[in-house]
Motif scaffolding. Sequence first.
Motif, PDB file in Angstrom:
ATOM      1  N   GLN A   1       0.838  -1.188   0.000  1.00 14.94           N
ATOM      2  CA  GLN A   1       0.000   0.000   0.000  1.00 14.94           C
ATOM      3  C   GLN A   1       0.880   1.248   0.000  1.00 14.94           C
ATOM      4  OE1 GLN A   1      -3.215   0.437  -0.150  1.00 14.94           O
ATOM      5  NE2 GLN A   1      -4.347  -1.091   1.032  1.00 14.94           N
ATOM      6  N   TYR A   2       0.382   2.348  -0.562  1.00 19.40           N
ATOM      7  CA  TYR A   2       1.079   3.620  -0.388  1.00 19.40           C
ATOM      8  C   TYR A   2       1.107   3.959   1.105  1.00 19.40           C
ATOM      9  CZ  TYR A   2       0.719   4.471  -5.428  1.00 19.40           C
ATOM     10  OH  TYR A   2       0.828   4.380  -6.790  1.00 19.40           O
ATOM     11  N   PRO A   3       2.189   4.530   1.607  1.00 20.94           N
ATOM     12  CA  PRO A   3       2.282   4.833   3.041  1.00 20.94           C
ATOM     13  C   PRO A   3       1.194   5.779   3.548  1.00 20.94           C
ATOM     14  CG  PRO A   3       4.439   4.971   2.007  1.00 20.94           C
ATOM     15  CD  PRO A   3       3.446   4.816   0.902  1.00 20.94           C
ATOM     16  N   ILE A   4       0.647   6.599   2.663  1.00 19.16           N
ATOM     17  CA  ILE A   4      -0.377   7.548   3.112  1.00 19.16           C
ATOM     18  C   ILE A   4      -1.650   6.838   3.556  1.00 19.16           C
ATOM     19  CG2 ILE A   4       0.500   9.451   1.704  1.00 19.16           C
ATOM     20  CD1 ILE A   4      -1.707   8.830  -0.338  1.00 19.16           C
ATOM     21  N   TYR A   5      -1.816   5.583   3.205  1.00 18.10           N
ATOM     22  CA  TYR A   5      -2.999   4.831   3.600  1.00 18.10           C
ATOM     23  C   TYR A   5      -2.701   4.005   4.864  1.00 18.10           C
ATOM     24  CZ  TYR A   5      -4.575   6.120  -1.053  1.00 18.10           C
ATOM     25  OH  TYR A   5      -4.927   6.833  -2.175  1.00 18.10           O
ATOM     26  N   GLY A   6      -2.533   4.715   5.972  1.00 16.00           N
ATOM     27  CA  GLY A   6      -2.327   4.061   7.253  1.00 16.00           C
ATOM     28  C   GLY A   6      -0.919   3.581   7.507  1.00 16.00           C
ATOM     29  N   GLY A   7       0.037   3.984   6.676  1.00 19.92           N
ATOM     30  CA  GLY A   7       1.437   3.606   6.883  1.00 19.92           C
ATOM     31  C   GLY A   7       2.228   4.740   7.505  1.00 19.92           C
ATOM     32  N   TYR A   8       3.516   4.783   7.192  1.00 18.11           N
ATOM     33  CA  TYR A   8       4.406   5.782   7.794  1.00 18.11           C
ATOM     34  C   TYR A   8       5.567   6.041   6.858  1.00 18.11           C
ATOM     35  CZ  TYR A   8       8.094   7.609  10.888  1.00 18.11           C
ATOM     36  OH  TYR A   8       9.108   8.352  11.444  1.00 18.11           O
ATOM     37  N   SER A   9       5.944   7.303   6.748  1.00 22.62           N
ATOM     38  CA  SER A   9       7.164   7.699   6.033  1.00 22.62           C
ATOM     39  C   SER A   9       7.971   8.572   6.973  1.00 22.62           C
ATOM     40  CB  SER A   9       6.817   8.497   4.768  1.00 22.62           C
ATOM     41  OG  SER A   9       6.018   7.748   3.893  1.00 22.62           O
ATOM     42  N   GLY A  10       9.203   8.200   7.254  1.00 20.08           N
ATOM     43  CA  GLY A  10      10.008   9.040   8.135  1.00 20.08           C
ATOM     44  C   GLY A  10      11.177   8.294   8.738  1.00 20.08           C
ATOM     45  N   SER A  11      11.770   8.934   9.737  1.00 20.67           N
ATOM     46  CA  SER A  11      12.970   8.410  10.379  1.00 20.67           C
ATOM     47  C   SER A  11      12.653   7.196  11.249  1.00 20.67           C
ATOM     48  CB  SER A  11      13.601   9.501  11.244  1.00 20.67           C
ATOM     49  OG  SER A  11      14.648   8.969  12.031  1.00 20.67           O
ATOM     50  N   LEU A  12      13.610   6.272  11.280  1.00 17.17           N
ATOM     51  CA  LEU A  12      13.566   5.152  12.222  1.00 17.17           C
ATOM     52  C   LEU A  12      14.785   5.181  13.131  1.00 17.17           C
ATOM     53  CD1 LEU A  12      12.266   2.029  10.238  1.00 17.17           C
ATOM     54  CD2 LEU A  12      11.006   3.551  11.751  1.00 17.17           C
ATOM     55  N   ASP A  13      15.411   6.364  13.285  1.00 13.35           N
ATOM     56  CA  ASP A  13      16.580   6.462  14.156  1.00 13.35           C
ATOM     57  C   ASP A  13      16.245   5.929  15.547  1.00 13.35           C
ATOM     58  OD1 ASP A  13      17.582   7.749  11.993  1.00 13.35           O
ATOM     59  OD2 ASP A  13      18.177   9.580  13.029  1.00 13.35           O
ATOM     60  N   GLY A  14      17.025   4.958  16.007  1.00 11.75           N
ATOM     61  CA  GLY A  14      16.819   4.397  17.336  1.00 11.75           C
ATOM     62  C   GLY A  14      15.656   3.434  17.451  1.00 11.75           C
ATOM     63  N   ALA A  15      14.973   3.133  16.361  1.00  6.47           N
ATOM     64  CA  ALA A  15      13.808   2.240  16.416  1.00  6.47           C
ATOM     65  C   ALA A  15      14.250   0.778  16.495  1.00  6.47           C
ATOM     66  CB  ALA A  15      12.917   2.445  15.196  1.00  6.47           C
ATOM     67  N   GLN A  16      13.347  -0.064  16.921  1.00  8.05           N
ATOM     68  CA  GLN A  16      13.611  -1.501  16.991  1.00  8.05           C
ATOM     69  C   GLN A  16      12.721  -2.217  15.998  1.00  8.05           C
ATOM     70  OE1 GLN A  16      15.913  -3.213  18.826  1.00  8.05           O
ATOM     71  NE2 GLN A  16      14.968  -4.793  20.046  1.00  8.05           N
ATOM     72  N   ALA A  17      13.317  -2.690  14.911  1.00 11.79           N
ATOM     73  CA  ALA A  17      12.593  -3.533  13.968  1.00 11.79           C
ATOM     74  C   ALA A  17      12.673  -4.983  14.444  1.00 11.79           C
ATOM     75  CB  ALA A  17      13.171  -3.385  12.574  1.00 11.79           C
ATOM     76  N   GLN A  18      11.990  -5.860  13.730  1.00 12.41           N
ATOM     77  CA  GLN A  18      11.916  -7.248  14.168  1.00 12.41           C
ATOM     78  C   GLN A  18      11.846  -8.172  12.955  1.00 12.41           C
ATOM     79  OE1 GLN A  18      11.845  -7.725  17.519  1.00 12.41           O
ATOM     80  NE2 GLN A  18      11.803  -9.974  17.487  1.00 12.41           N
ATOM     81  N   VAL A  19      12.569  -9.290  13.024  1.00  9.53           N
ATOM     82  CA  VAL A  19      12.425 -10.330  12.009  1.00  9.53           C
ATOM     83  C   VAL A  19      11.134 -11.079  12.286  1.00  9.53           C
ATOM     84  CG1 VAL A  19      13.449 -12.388  10.973  1.00  9.53           C
ATOM     85  CG2 VAL A  19      14.922 -10.544  11.781  1.00  9.53           C
ATOM     86  N   THR A  20      10.311 -11.252  11.265  1.00 12.48           N
ATOM     87  CA  THR A  20       9.034 -11.950  11.429  1.00 12.48           C
ATOM     88  C   THR A  20       9.258 -13.456  11.506  1.00 12.48           C
ATOM     89  OG1 THR A  20       8.664 -12.213   9.063  1.00 12.48           O
ATOM     90  CG2 THR A  20       7.923 -10.137  10.068  1.00 12.48           C
ATOM     91  N   ALA A  21       8.181 -14.166  11.842  1.00 17.75           N
ATOM     92  CA  ALA A  21       8.267 -15.632  11.872  1.00 17.75           C
ATOM     93  C   ALA A  21       8.674 -16.175  10.504  1.00 17.75           C
ATOM     94  CB  ALA A  21       6.933 -16.224  12.325  1.00 17.75           C
ATOM     95  N   ALA A  22       8.140 -15.558   9.422  1.00 19.26           N
ATOM     96  CA  ALA A  22       8.511 -16.003   8.066  1.00 19.26           C
ATOM     97  C   ALA A  22       9.972 -15.717   7.793  1.00 19.26           C
ATOM     98  CB  ALA A  22       7.625 -15.299   7.037  1.00 19.26           C
ATOM     99  N   GLY A  23      10.473 -14.597   8.298  1.00 17.50           N
ATOM    100  CA  GLY A  23      11.885 -14.271   8.105  1.00 17.50           C
ATOM    101  C   GLY A  23      12.792 -15.221   8.848  1.00 17.50           C
ATOM    102  N   ARG A  24      12.398 -15.586  10.085  1.00 15.62           N
ATOM    103  CA  ARG A  24      13.234 -16.490  10.877  1.00 15.62           C
ATOM    104  C   ARG A  24      13.224 -17.903  10.307  1.00 15.62           C
ATOM    105  NH1 ARG A  24      10.916 -13.591  15.115  1.00 15.62           N
ATOM    106  NH2 ARG A  24       9.445 -15.284  15.591  1.00 15.62           N
ATOM    107  N   SER A  25      12.122 -18.296   9.698  1.00 18.60           N
ATOM    108  CA  SER A  25      12.089 -19.631   9.085  1.00 18.60           C
ATOM    109  C   SER A  25      12.609 -19.597   7.654  1.00 18.60           C
ATOM    110  CB  SER A  25      10.656 -20.173   9.092  1.00 18.60           C
ATOM    111  OG  SER A  25       9.807 -19.360   8.296  1.00 18.60           O
ATOM    112  N   GLY A  26      12.938 -18.403   7.168  1.00 22.55           N
ATOM    113  CA  GLY A  26      13.433 -18.236   5.808  1.00 22.55           C
ATOM    114  C   GLY A  26      14.846 -17.678   5.777  1.00 22.55           C
ATOM    115  N   PRO A  27      15.083 -16.631   4.991  1.00 22.33           N
ATOM    116  CA  PRO A  27      16.465 -16.192   4.748  1.00 22.33           C
ATOM    117  C   PRO A  27      17.133 -15.494   5.921  1.00 22.33           C
ATOM    118  CG  PRO A  27      14.904 -14.722   3.656  1.00 22.33           C
ATOM    119  CD  PRO A  27      14.107 -15.875   4.173  1.00 22.33           C
TER     120      PRO A  27
END
Length: 714
Positions: free
Chosen positions: A139-165
């Motif tokens: 989706q375009y970020p304007i439809y309930g998403g976000y555009s901006g800085s992630l300085d200091g943010a904590q992202a996460q590997v999803t279950a699909a990511g951990r079982s994949g690459p």
Amino acid sequence: MKRISGTTLFTTGALVAALVLPGTTARADDTAPRIDLRVLVVSDGGPATDAIAAELDAAGTPYTEIDLARADRPVIDAGYLADTVDGRNRAKFQAVVLPNDNPFPANSPEMAALVAYERSYGVPQVDAYTYARPEAGLQYPIYGGYSGSLDGAQAQVTAAGRSGPFGYLDGPVPFEDNSPSVGESYAYLSTPAAGADFIPYVDAAIPGTTRRGSLVGEYRHDGRRELVVTFVYNQYQQQFRLLARGIVSWMTGGVHLGASRNYFAVHVDDVLAADDRWNSTLNCTPGDVDCTDPNATPDPIRMTPADVDHAVSWQNTRGFTLDLAYNAAGSVDHREDNNGADPLADRLVAARDEFRWINHTYTHAFLGCEQDTSVVPWRCATLPNGSVKWVSRQAVSDEIALNRVWGQTAGLPLDNQELVTGEHSGLRVLPQQNVDNPNLGPALADNGITWLASDNSREHDQRQVGPATTVPRYPMNVFYNAGRAAEQVDEYNWIYTSRAQGGSGICEDNPATTTCLPAPLDLTTGYAGHIVPLERRIALGHVLSNDPKPHFIHQSNLAEDRIAYPVLDGVLDSYDTLFAPNTPVVNLRMADIGQELRRRAAWRSAVRDGLVTAYRVGGTVTVEGPSGVAVPATMPEGTLRAGSAFGETYAGGRSAWTSVTGAPLTLALPSPAVPAGASSTATGTGGATPAAAPAPAARVPEGVAEAVPPGAGG
């Protein structure tokens, strides 16, 4: 967490390899196309594609780069991407990396050619940094998403990511925030577009909502597979370094030339000797040649038996081995001054098998030119004819041999091919000595030295010195002349603050210095609050960069306040938080590090000179190269060679250095649910769908375009 410690990193085999691909049999299909094991990187000069190219470089994975800004670049068309060799259709690249999902003008024939190529040969595409939009499955970020800085943010590997690459990660993917005044990240967080076959692999919370938006995900459509990355990065940032291995694994299906590990080794110099202490009044170190104040009295720092016990206990807790570079004269002199007693040496010898040991010369003498210390800074002494007066071959050889004999008598588990000279002396040191001591190489030959430590802050690359190859070492900014945290902070303040603040002014003279301080650190809190986090980040950055070079500190840092441990614990604790147990730190001794670096250099040279050919045909991959050059290869877990496991397991795969033996090597690989490079909805060799509109320009903040050096926090 388990650490890998050993003398051989990868197993060896034959240079010509037949590798069975996932989802195939060992028999080569006469009708199957040939697919070369090479990646196509199409760059717009941005940091994201440069970062992926740097990762391929470091691992030794062959790639071809096209710079879109160059007028003389090749045109990407069907003939550039594929041809026929010996009557067989050939795909020249196993994966494609683009700056975004479509970097070309509208209705570009080049993008159309890439689309057709990827569909026909099942070749995946990485969108290095793209705007979130339906053409990329989001989706375009304007439809309930976000555009901006992630300085200091904590992202996460999803279950699909951990079982994949990204299965080598434990889950958290922290984004750096090294400077509060500079933007260091920018991202588009969004959810999959309606009806899109999109699998998020790494995500983060969308601010102001309870939803999470994708940062890295797989988009399957029109018989193609794309890895869609919607945050910008450069090759030095921790968030990229954590994900780089998975990006390469995804694009190659885990079958590629090249290999990588996360390495960490720490040398402790001057063991058995004493290091002179920093004097906070004189702002120099009494005992050093540049501390000429007549009131300067040396104040030595030396480990105690309790410090040895602490080191042994720490190693056992951490599963990590330190390399002790020793100077035997330190013990001999101590016994002479103490009626034959040296409890430190006795305890170290009793615990000798707990550590690795390196010859650091007998007295830690300067082995370059003879120093004229009548001036500050010192200069090389000269003979009457004006030529440099060098330390003799015999003197250099004696320093090596006497220390070795002491170590052998004490039963130290030495590798007699390794040597660390005092201050890396004998090697050139600017500005006083612009060439090596000509007597160094012959003395190394006299003593069978084949691995010689050098200072990475002076020389980044390996080179030959007589019979020896250098092993560059990273100096940690934990000072040799500090046993207490307050001393470290005081000296740090002196070096890295301005003259107006009572400092040396080095930062005013050299603005490129990255550890400059805006104001002096507090003597009580400055070490734990600023220096430790900074040094942890710098060292961890090396660990995450497939860089085997060792770090070095000094025995004084294991004494008194034991100021080295907070830094080392910080590196290992951070690592254990980030990585899964299948990806341990690799802790090698100096000779094995040197061999790894030398092997890589030979491989890079062979690839650069076009001497390596690697391709797959159906279920077979053939790698051909010059005799004597070992080839690094990475394969999926479960790969077998003659019924036995191939290579060594690491990060969910298996890897090996493969050298010439004259016989082919056949490897049987497991069959994954989706064969590497194929889409679950692929239409085989069908015609290309129309290429999507070019992706809009995505924002690149200052801290990504120009990398912000690691900071103490933010």
